[in-house]
Design a protein around this motif. Structure first.
Motif, PDB file in Angstrom:
ATOM      1  N   LYS A 129       0.828  -1.203   0.000  1.00  0.00           N
ATOM      2  CA  LYS A 129       0.000   0.000   0.000  1.00  0.00           C
ATOM      3  C   LYS A 129       0.867   1.260   0.000  1.00  0.00           C
ATOM      4  N   ILE A 130       1.914   1.270   0.817  1.00  0.00           N
ATOM      5  CA  ILE A 130       2.824   2.421   0.852  1.00  0.00           C
ATOM      6  C   ILE A 130       3.470   2.622  -0.509  1.00  0.00           C
ATOM      7  N   GLU A 131       3.945   1.529  -1.094  1.00  0.00           N
ATOM      8  CA  GLU A 131       4.575   1.595  -2.413  1.00  0.00           C
ATOM      9  C   GLU A 131       3.608   2.179  -3.449  1.00  0.00           C
ATOM     10  N   LEU A 132       2.377   1.702  -3.427  1.00  0.00           N
ATOM     11  CA  LEU A 132       1.370   2.151  -4.386  1.00  0.00           C
ATOM     12  C   LEU A 132       1.041   3.625  -4.194  1.00  0.00           C
ATOM     13  N   LEU A 133       0.882   4.043  -2.951  1.00  0.00           N
ATOM     14  CA  LEU A 133       0.533   5.442  -2.670  1.00  0.00           C
ATOM     15  C   LEU A 133       1.636   6.389  -3.115  1.00  0.00           C
ATOM     16  N   LEU A 134       2.886   6.056  -2.818  1.00  0.00           N
ATOM     17  CA  LEU A 134       3.993   6.929  -3.199  1.00  0.00           C
ATOM     18  C   LEU A 134       4.154   6.984  -4.710  1.00  0.00           C
ATOM     19  N   ARG A 135       3.923   5.860  -5.371  1.00  0.00           N
ATOM     20  CA  ARG A 135       4.084   5.833  -6.826  1.00  0.00           C
ATOM     21  C   ARG A 135       2.955   6.587  -7.519  1.00  0.00           C
ATOM     22  N   SER A 136       1.736   6.473  -7.010  1.00  0.00           N
ATOM     23  CA  SER A 136       0.582   7.082  -7.684  1.00  0.00           C
ATOM     24  C   SER A 136       0.423   8.566  -7.354  1.00  0.00           C
ATOM     25  N   ARG A 137       0.761   8.975  -6.118  1.00  0.00           N
ATOM     26  CA  ARG A 137       0.547  10.361  -5.705  1.00  0.00           C
ATOM     27  C   ARG A 137       1.813  11.216  -5.757  1.00  0.00           C
ATOM     28  N   GLY A 138       2.961  10.569  -5.820  1.00  0.00           N
ATOM     29  CA  GLY A 138       4.219  11.318  -5.883  1.00  0.00           C
ATOM     30  C   GLY A 138       4.762  11.666  -4.515  1.00  0.00           C
ATOM     31  N   CYS A 139       3.982  12.412  -3.732  1.00  0.00           N
ATOM     32  CA  CYS A 139       4.393  12.800  -2.375  1.00  0.00           C
ATOM     33  C   CYS A 139       3.178  12.665  -1.456  1.00  0.00           C
ATOM     34  N   VAL A 140       3.354  11.945  -0.350  1.00  0.00           N
ATOM     35  CA  VAL A 140       2.231  11.658   0.548  1.00  0.00           C
ATOM     36  C   VAL A 140       2.635  12.038   1.969  1.00  0.00           C
ATOM     37  N   SER A 141       1.775  12.790   2.637  1.00  0.00           N
ATOM     38  CA  SER A 141       2.081  13.215   3.997  1.00  0.00           C
ATOM     39  C   SER A 141       1.987  12.041   4.969  1.00  0.00           C
ATOM     40  N   PHE A 142       2.622  12.218   6.126  1.00  0.00           N
ATOM     41  CA  PHE A 142       2.603  11.190   7.156  1.00  0.00           C
ATOM     42  C   PHE A 142       1.170  10.928   7.616  1.00  0.00           C
ATOM     43  N   ASP A 143       0.389  12.008   7.795  1.00  0.00           N
ATOM     44  CA  ASP A 143      -0.994  11.851   8.252  1.00  0.00           C
ATOM     45  C   ASP A 143      -1.840  11.130   7.210  1.00  0.00           C
TER      46      ASP A 143
END
Length: 326
Positions: free
Chosen positions: A9-23
């Motif tokens: 999930k972390i991998e997917l979020l970073l790849r799809s959104r580019g930059c993701v906040s901790f919250d």
């Protein structure tokens, strides 16, 4: 969701959104702050994920700086058949090199890296290695002290003195050689080297090296293309050069053909199906020793055609074997 799913999930979020906040990561994953911190640290340290914190955007992303790793992919059970076989074989080869601890200090970092690639954590890696088995038969173990010495001489381009036992005539000789390549064939290690006594390329089985000593003399260099042409052209470990090559034609019956048709006996082999369901395989060889063993492995399911000398050699071996069962 378990930890492996969180990693995906972390991998997917970073790849799809580019930059993701901790919250935002916390909200998507539904875990505690401490757990998310541990996950991010594990991805960086154990799985080599190039995750960085971007202060300007106040979030996490994959490092896009020059020299950073390219597109990152999490390891795991989605490896292809070739990839998982390669990883497990590499792990097994390195584990089998060192029986007395001599190489442990060199191999452990690589073993740790491979284990990290095989699973999300140590327990998953161990479980995978139990669930996928690489069977090794008739393996000959080489003394690890000579493997390390010869490997170092190969890298440093230094000559080596060898005391070598030749099994064919049970003789022992001393040689000065220039190491060119280490070869693992059928789970046995060999050294390809230029022999300064015979002035030619030779292949030495490491388990037949009785003694070895690195010399200060610079090794003679042989181009890889010349090495391959001389030692890899023929069949198996008895490669030989193109000038010595002959071609063996083997015809397998319809039952054996179902298995053999999917096998690679040699990189340059030629093959075709015959009209009656039999399978014809042509392979190059210079020394018939290893080819003979592989032909005999198929017993009455194969016949050699067009090569009278090889056919007679196979016939003689079968007759001798039959005589022992009377």
């Amino acid at each position: 969701m378990d930890r492996t799913e969180r990693f995906y999930k972390i991998e997917l979020l970073l790849r799809s959104r580019g930059c993701v906040s901790f919250d935002a990561l916390l909200e998507e994953l539904g875990v505690s702050r401490a757990t998310l911190k541990r996950d991010l640290q594990y991805l960086r340290d154990r799985l080599s994920a190039p995750i960085v914190y971007d202060r300007f955007d106040n979030g996490y992303r994959f490092d896009a700086a020059p020299g950073a790793a390219g597109r990152h992919e999490l390891p795991g059970l989605w490896f292809s058949e070739k990839e998982i076989h390669a990883l497990l074989t590499m792990h097994q080869l390195m584990a089998g090199l060192d029986d007395d601890g001599v190489l442990a200090r060199h191999l452990q970092p690589m073993m740790d890296k491979l284990q990290g690639m095989l699973g999300a954590d140590e327990s998953e890696a161990r479980e995978l290695m139990r669930r996928v088995k690489v069977i090794v038969t008739a393996r000959r173990r080489s003394p690890s002290r000579y493997f390390e010495l010869l490997g170092s001489a190969l890298v440093q381009r230094r000559r080596v003195w060898l005391r070598y036992f030749k099994r064919s005539d049970r003789s022992t000789s001393e040689r000065e050689v220039s190491p060119q390549r280490l070869v693992n064939h059928r789970n046995t290690w060999y050294l390809d080297a230029w022999c300064h006594g015979s002035e030619g390329l030779r292949r030495f089985a490491l388990d037949a090296v009785q003694d070895a000593r690195a010399l200060d003399t610079r090794a003679r260099n042989v181009a890889i293309r010349d090495l391959e042409a001389e030692l890899d052209a023929g069949y198996g470990i008895y490669g030989g050069g193109d000038a010595k090559l002959k071609w063996a034609t083997l015809v397998f019956d319809a039952d054996a053909a179902q298995w053999v048709a999917g096998e690679e006996w040699h990189a340059r082999q030629k093959s075709r199906w015959l009209d009656d369901g039999r399978y014809e395989l042509q392979v190059p060889y210079s020394d018939p020793t290893e080819l003979t063993m592989d032909i005999l492995r198929h017993g009455d399911r194969v016949v050699v055609v067009g090569d009278r000398a090889l056919a007679l050699a196979i016939k003689a071996r079968l007759a001798k074997a039959l005589a022992q069962y009377r």
